[in-house]
Design a protein around this motif. Structure first.
Motif, PDB file in Angstrom:
ATOM      1  N   ASN A 196      49.047  37.178  42.726  1.00  0.00           N
ATOM      2  CA  ASN A 196      47.738  37.381  43.350  1.00  0.00           C
ATOM      3  C   ASN A 196      46.620  36.666  42.585  1.00  0.00           C
ATOM      4  OD1 ASN A 196      48.318  39.012  45.630  1.00  0.00           O
ATOM      5  ND2 ASN A 196      48.560  40.811  44.323  1.00  0.00           N
ATOM      6  N   PHE A 197      46.971  35.824  41.640  1.00  0.00           N
ATOM      7  CA  PHE A 197      45.946  35.126  40.874  1.00  0.00           C
ATOM      8  C   PHE A 197      45.199  34.113  41.741  1.00  0.00           C
ATOM      9  CE2 PHE A 197      48.824  36.084  37.117  1.00  0.00           C
ATOM     10  CZ  PHE A 197      47.984  37.050  36.581  1.00  0.00           C
ATOM     11  N   GLU A 198      44.012  33.773  41.302  1.00  0.00           N
ATOM     12  CA  GLU A 198      43.158  32.832  42.032  1.00  0.00           C
ATOM     13  C   GLU A 198      43.868  31.526  42.332  1.00  0.00           C
ATOM     14  OE1 GLU A 198      39.198  31.439  43.436  1.00  0.00           O
ATOM     15  OE2 GLU A 198      40.046  33.414  43.014  1.00  0.00           O
ATOM     16  N   ILE A 199      44.521  30.962  41.343  1.00  0.00           N
ATOM     17  CA  ILE A 199      45.101  29.635  41.485  1.00  0.00           C
ATOM     18  C   ILE A 199      46.267  29.626  42.468  1.00  0.00           C
ATOM     19  CG2 ILE A 199      46.827  29.716  39.643  1.00  0.00           C
ATOM     20  CD1 ILE A 199      44.275  26.886  40.140  1.00  0.00           C
ATOM     21  N   ALA A 200      46.870  30.792  42.724  1.00  0.00           N
ATOM     22  CA  ALA A 200      47.995  30.884  43.659  1.00  0.00           C
ATOM     23  C   ALA A 200      47.557  31.206  45.079  1.00  0.00           C
ATOM     24  CB  ALA A 200      48.993  31.935  43.183  1.00  0.00           C
ATOM     25  N   THR A 201      46.451  31.891  45.232  1.00  0.00           N
ATOM     26  CA  THR A 201      46.031  32.354  46.558  1.00  0.00           C
ATOM     27  C   THR A 201      44.964  31.473  47.200  1.00  0.00           C
ATOM     28  OG1 THR A 201      44.403  33.835  45.540  1.00  0.00           O
ATOM     29  CG2 THR A 201      46.574  34.757  46.045  1.00  0.00           C
ATOM     30  N   PHE A 248      35.789  24.354  53.369  1.00  0.00           N
ATOM     31  CA  PHE A 248      35.678  25.728  52.865  1.00  0.00           C
ATOM     32  C   PHE A 248      36.305  25.769  51.477  1.00  0.00           C
ATOM     33  CE2 PHE A 248      35.535  26.074  57.479  1.00  0.00           C
ATOM     34  CZ  PHE A 248      34.381  26.819  57.644  1.00  0.00           C
ATOM     35  N   ARG A 249      35.461  25.846  50.486  1.00  0.00           N
ATOM     36  CA  ARG A 249      35.928  25.728  49.101  1.00  0.00           C
ATOM     37  C   ARG A 249      36.480  27.041  48.550  1.00  0.00           C
ATOM     38  NH1 ARG A 249      32.148  22.196  45.412  1.00  0.00           N
ATOM     39  NH2 ARG A 249      31.067  24.165  45.124  1.00  0.00           N
ATOM     40  N   LYS A 250      36.267  28.135  49.273  1.00  0.00           N
ATOM     41  CA  LYS A 250      36.802  29.423  48.843  1.00  0.00           C
ATOM     42  C   LYS A 250      37.606  30.035  49.978  1.00  0.00           C
ATOM     43  CE  LYS A 250      33.281  30.402  45.356  1.00  0.00           C
ATOM     44  NZ  LYS A 250      32.223  31.350  44.898  1.00  0.00           N
ATOM     45  N   ALA A 251      38.720  29.362  50.286  1.00  0.00           N
ATOM     46  CA  ALA A 251      39.608  29.821  51.351  1.00  0.00           C
ATOM     47  C   ALA A 251      40.856  30.423  50.723  1.00  0.00           C
ATOM     48  CB  ALA A 251      39.980  28.665  52.272  1.00  0.00           C
ATOM     49  N   TYR A 252      41.265  31.586  51.206  1.00  0.00           N
ATOM     50  CA  TYR A 252      42.361  32.335  50.600  1.00  0.00           C
ATOM     51  C   TYR A 252      43.421  32.696  51.638  1.00  0.00           C
ATOM     52  CZ  TYR A 252      39.166  32.710  46.694  1.00  0.00           C
ATOM     53  OH  TYR A 252      38.309  32.396  45.650  1.00  0.00           O
ATOM     54  N   VAL A 253      44.668  32.588  51.211  1.00  0.00           N
ATOM     55  CA  VAL A 253      45.779  33.002  52.065  1.00  0.00           C
ATOM     56  C   VAL A 253      46.040  34.490  51.857  1.00  0.00           C
ATOM     57  CG1 VAL A 253      46.813  30.702  51.998  1.00  0.00           C
ATOM     58  CG2 VAL A 253      47.543  32.434  50.332  1.00  0.00           C
ATOM     59  N   GLN A 254      46.866  35.062  52.731  1.00  0.00           N
ATOM     60  CA  GLN A 254      47.092  36.510  52.670  1.00  0.00           C
ATOM     61  C   GLN A 254      48.302  36.901  51.835  1.00  0.00           C
ATOM     62  OE1 GLN A 254      44.901  35.194  55.202  1.00  0.00           O
ATOM     63  NE2 GLN A 254      43.848  36.486  53.734  1.00  0.00           N
ATOM     64  N   GLN A 255      49.189  35.951  51.550  1.00  0.00           N
ATOM     65  CA  GLN A 255      50.264  36.188  50.584  1.00  0.00           C
ATOM     66  C   GLN A 255      50.734  34.832  50.075  1.00  0.00           C
ATOM     67  OE1 GLN A 255      53.410  38.997  51.622  1.00  0.00           O
ATOM     68  NE2 GLN A 255      54.809  38.033  50.183  1.00  0.00           N
ATOM     69  N   ALA A 256      50.839  34.701  48.763  1.00  0.00           N
ATOM     70  CA  ALA A 256      51.101  33.398  48.153  1.00  0.00           C
ATOM     71  C   ALA A 256      52.586  33.068  48.099  1.00  0.00           C
ATOM     72  CB  ALA A 256      50.489  33.345  46.752  1.00  0.00           C
ATOM     73  N   ILE A 257      53.162  32.907  49.278  1.00  0.00           N
ATOM     74  CA  ILE A 257      54.539  32.427  49.419  1.00  0.00           C
ATOM     75  C   ILE A 257      54.673  31.937  50.863  1.00  0.00           C
ATOM     76  CG2 ILE A 257      55.417  34.719  49.969  1.00  0.00           C
ATOM     77  CD1 ILE A 257      58.054  33.937  48.642  1.00  0.00           C
ATOM     78  N   GLN A 284      31.981  39.597  52.729  1.00  0.00           N
ATOM     79  CA  GLN A 284      31.695  39.974  51.349  1.00  0.00           C
ATOM     80  C   GLN A 284      32.963  40.094  50.517  1.00  0.00           C
ATOM     81  OE1 GLN A 284      28.349  40.243  50.259  1.00  0.00           O
ATOM     82  NE2 GLN A 284      28.225  39.283  52.283  1.00  0.00           N
ATOM     83  N   SER A 285      34.097  40.267  51.206  1.00  0.00           N
ATOM     84  CA  SER A 285      35.378  40.411  50.508  1.00  0.00           C
ATOM     85  C   SER A 285      36.484  39.828  51.377  1.00  0.00           C
ATOM     86  CB  SER A 285      35.702  41.887  50.237  1.00  0.00           C
ATOM     87  OG  SER A 285      34.647  42.537  49.566  1.00  0.00           O
ATOM     88  N   VAL A 286      37.495  39.263  50.719  1.00  0.00           N
ATOM     89  CA  VAL A 286      38.683  38.801  51.431  1.00  0.00           C
ATOM     90  C   VAL A 286      39.905  39.408  50.742  1.00  0.00           C
ATOM     91  CG1 VAL A 286      37.661  36.686  52.335  1.00  0.00           C
ATOM     92  CG2 VAL A 286      38.704  36.652  50.061  1.00  0.00           C
ATOM     93  N   PHE A 287      41.033  39.494  51.483  1.00  0.00           N
ATOM     94  CA  PHE A 287      42.144  40.324  51.045  1.00  0.00           C
ATOM     95  C   PHE A 287      43.469  39.564  51.044  1.00  0.00           C
ATOM     96  CE2 PHE A 287      38.798  42.857  52.812  1.00  0.00           C
ATOM     97  CZ  PHE A 287      38.715  43.961  51.979  1.00  0.00           C
ATOM     98  N   MET A 288      44.305  39.912  50.087  1.00  0.00           N
ATOM     99  CA  MET A 288      45.638  39.330  49.981  1.00  0.00           C
ATOM    100  C   MET A 288      46.561  40.359  49.322  1.00  0.00           C
ATOM    101  SD  MET A 288      43.774  36.894  47.401  1.00  0.00           S
ATOM    102  CE  MET A 288      42.386  37.334  48.433  1.00  0.00           C
ATOM    103  N   GLN A 289      47.854  40.062  49.261  1.00  0.00           N
ATOM    104  CA  GLN A 289      48.789  41.039  48.712  1.00  0.00           C
ATOM    105  C   GLN A 289      50.061  40.349  48.260  1.00  0.00           C
ATOM    106  OE1 GLN A 289      48.969  42.597  53.016  1.00  0.00           O
ATOM    107  NE2 GLN A 289      50.822  43.468  52.102  1.00  0.00           N
ATOM    108  N   TYR A 290      50.814  41.049  47.399  1.00  0.00           N
ATOM    109  CA  TYR A 290      52.121  40.544  46.991  1.00  0.00           C
ATOM    110  C   TYR A 290      53.007  41.722  46.592  1.00  0.00           C
ATOM    111  CZ  TYR A 290      55.412  36.917  46.074  1.00  0.00           C
ATOM    112  OH  TYR A 290      56.499  36.090  46.193  1.00  0.00           O
ATOM    113  N   PRO A 291      54.274  41.748  47.089  1.00  0.00           N
ATOM    114  CA  PRO A 291      55.165  42.869  46.779  1.00  0.00           C
ATOM    115  C   PRO A 291      55.999  42.622  45.527  1.00  0.00           C
ATOM    116  CG  PRO A 291      56.163  41.491  48.443  1.00  0.00           C
ATOM    117  CD  PRO A 291      54.832  40.848  48.101  1.00  0.00           C
ATOM    118  N   ARG A 292      56.400  43.697  44.866  1.00  0.00           N
ATOM    119  CA  ARG A 292      57.374  43.656  43.779  1.00  0.00           C
ATOM    120  C   ARG A 292      58.438  44.721  44.054  1.00  0.00           C
ATOM    121  NH1 ARG A 292      55.755  38.964  42.363  1.00  0.00           N
ATOM    122  NH2 ARG A 292      53.970  38.782  40.967  1.00  0.00           N
ATOM    123  N   ASN A 293      59.678  44.306  44.005  1.00  0.00           N
ATOM    124  CA  ASN A 293      60.785  45.251  44.179  1.00  0.00           C
ATOM    125  C   ASN A 293      61.134  45.839  42.812  1.00  0.00           C
ATOM    126  OD1 ASN A 293      63.213  46.589  44.588  1.00  0.00           O
ATOM    127  ND2 ASN A 293      63.950  45.116  46.087  1.00  0.00           N
TER     128      ASN A 293
END
Length: 513
Positions: free
Chosen positions: A343-348, A67-76, A420-429
């Motif tokens: 949330n950039f492509e290269i991180a997620t 799967f060449r377009k696999a994404y995680v839900q938070q990049a950490i 059609q869409s996949v989702f991820m997120q990242y918080p900022r304090n």
């Protein structure tokens, strides 16, 4: 005599009435962007090195679904692993940092290995599967494994290598050093091979199937690896990223300050780099770090190859589902950023490959949009276990459910439509006055769209879409490296409006029929 009789009767019953179940080998690397040769796309390389040396993963890809377009839900690490190990998203696990334990803050959710254990599998783990420490209850989520002896961590990694090189961002280990003190990931590999040999006899007879999780620490910082892998990456072939600058019109919330590498290693800290975007790093330093990262990936590939060779030698290839993946991608000075935390492509985006005997024997190369929340239900279906229901909106009291979808249908028929869409997120304090701002991001075939909004924490854990601080829109058809934020461009106004509507509707509205 009684035990022999039991084994004989079990074999007779199985021969007459049972369809043998598959074992599962679940392998994850840490901080691995899609930097393996099998995923290199000459037409759209996404900043990848063009000559990665990963022969074992390449061979594995030939008989796997890639799967060449696999994404995680938070990049950490912690939130991502809590998410895919439970099949639920961060707003359900309530894990957004490296400390919180999903069973404490989210619910007593059934993990992937725990579910397999409940179905009669022997489950065992080694290395980094869950994030360690308090994030896994201080005991590597003990309930997920068959017994206390079935989770192994690397003693040398903790007692020797981390102490020796904790002040350096990368280090080369010569042959003598390696023989005196095996690297942590080598110890994990040795334990995996020893465990396969122990499990093979009963697994081959169909008496007890296994779910074995193997977690490599590399290519996480510090990059400590055997020097022999540097030969695959001559200094003169090292390249700078084409975009060592922040995206045009990037909102401040998208930036994370490079704290992980700036503050964690003396050879970097002493240089006094600013946390601001577009901070210039010396070219030789950037290239050295990139070279060390690539060599670390090749080292992981070699260890993966050893485990696969042992699986074959033991005659378990056709009886074992094998998954290889990672917890998120990684930035190597793209956008002047290091590590992840965005949330950039290269991180997620990260590799996801699954070899399922009888399903992927001819190889499947997929460009479907998939999420790591899909892994749980996919492995369950491939193993022939009872399917997981889709989680209700409040699943805090539901032990086993999923917020992903099984990938088996598209593995069997790549022509089927996917998400059609996949989702991820990242918080900022943003401090006591503003509180937490959450960057909710969505990737479609063409666009990445992100909204930075006020986050309603306990007890709601929901976005307040009406308090919008900033938005990002990247058009991958013309800008695959996400160098220009087009959220404020009038020509994209209607596109932005539609993407915003889809983002607000969330993942449930995108479930394939």
């Amino acid at each position: 005599m009684r035990q022999l009789t039991y084994i004989f009767l079990t074999l007779v019953i199985c021969v007459l009435s049972c369809e043998s179940r598959k074992n599962v080998l679940f392998i994850v690397s840490d901080d691995l962007r899609p930097e393996i040769a099998a995923m290199y796309d000459k037409g759209n390389p996404y900043q990848m090195h063009d000559k990665m040396y990963t022969p074992h993963l390449d061979a594995f890809a030939e008989r796997s679904a890639v799967f060449r377009k696999a994404y995680v839900q938070q990049a950490i690490c912690g939130p991502s692993r809590a998410s895919f190990m439970t099949g639920r998203r961060p707003d359900t696990t309530h894990v957004y940092n490296l400390d919180d334990y999903f069973r404490t803050v989210g619910g007593d959710f059934t993990t992937i290995p725990q579910y397999f254990k409940q179905q009669g599998y022997r489950t065992l783990g080694m290395g980094k599967i869950f994030h360690g420490g308090s994030a896994s209850g201080g005991n590597y989520d003990k309930v997920s494994w068959s017994d206390d002896e079935e989770f192994f961590t690397s003693p040398s990694d903790k007692k020797y290598w981390r102490k020796r090189f904790k002040m350096r961002s990368w280090a080369v280990v010569n042959k003598t050093m390696e023989e005196e003190h095996p690297l942590g990931d080598q110890e994990i590999t040795d334990h995996a091979i020893k465990s396969l040999r122990r499990l093979a006899p009963t697994a081959k007879l169909g008496l007890e199937n296994f779910f074995m999780a193997v977690g490599f620490r590399l290519p996480h910082l510090p990059f400590v690896f055997p020097g022999r892998f540097l030969k695959y990456y001559p200094k003169e072939t090292m390249k700078m990223p084409s975009n060592p600058y922040a995206p045009k019109d990037m909102p401040e919330y998208a930036w994370h300050g490079n704290g992980e590498i700036r503050n964690g290693y003396a050879d970097i800290t002493l240089r006094g780099f600013s946390k601001e975007p577009n901070t210039k790093w010396p070219e030789y330093l950037v290239k050295n770090l990139r070279r060390a990262y690539y060599a670390s990936v090749s080292y992981v590939d070699s260890l993966f190859g050893k485990i696969m060779a042992e699986l074959d030698r033991l005659g378990l290839r056709d009886d074992t589902i094998v998954m290889f993946g990672s917890d998120h991608g990684y930035e190597l000075y793209e956008h002047s950023a290091w590590c992840k935390h965005t949330n950039f492509e290269i991180a997620t985006r990260t590799p996801l490959m699954i070899r399922a005997p009888g399903v992927t024997d001819k190889g499947v190369m997929s460009d479907h949009l998939v999420e790591y929340t899909d892994v749980y239900s996919t492995l369950v279906e491939l193993a022939g276990l009872p399917a997981l229901p889709t989680c209700p909106k409040d699943s805090s009291k539901v032990k086993a459910c999923t917020e992903g979808t099984s990938l088996v249908p598209v593995m069997k028929n790549p022509n089927l439509p996917g998400k059609q869409s996949v989702f991820m997120q990242y918080p900022r304090n943003r401090g006591p006055r503003i509180g937490t701002i959450m960057g909710y991001s969505m990737r479609t075939e063409r666009y990445r769209y992100t909204e930075w909004v006020k986050f309603n924490g306990k007890p709601d854990f929901t976005p307040n879409w009406f308090l919008l601080f900033a938005s990002e829109l990247y058009d991958h058809y013309v800008d695959p490296d996400e160098n220009v934020n087009r959220a404020g461009v009038q020509a994209y106004a209607s596109v932005k409006a539609q993407l915003s509507k889809t983002l607000h509707a969330g993942w449930r509205a995108q479930l394939p029929s």
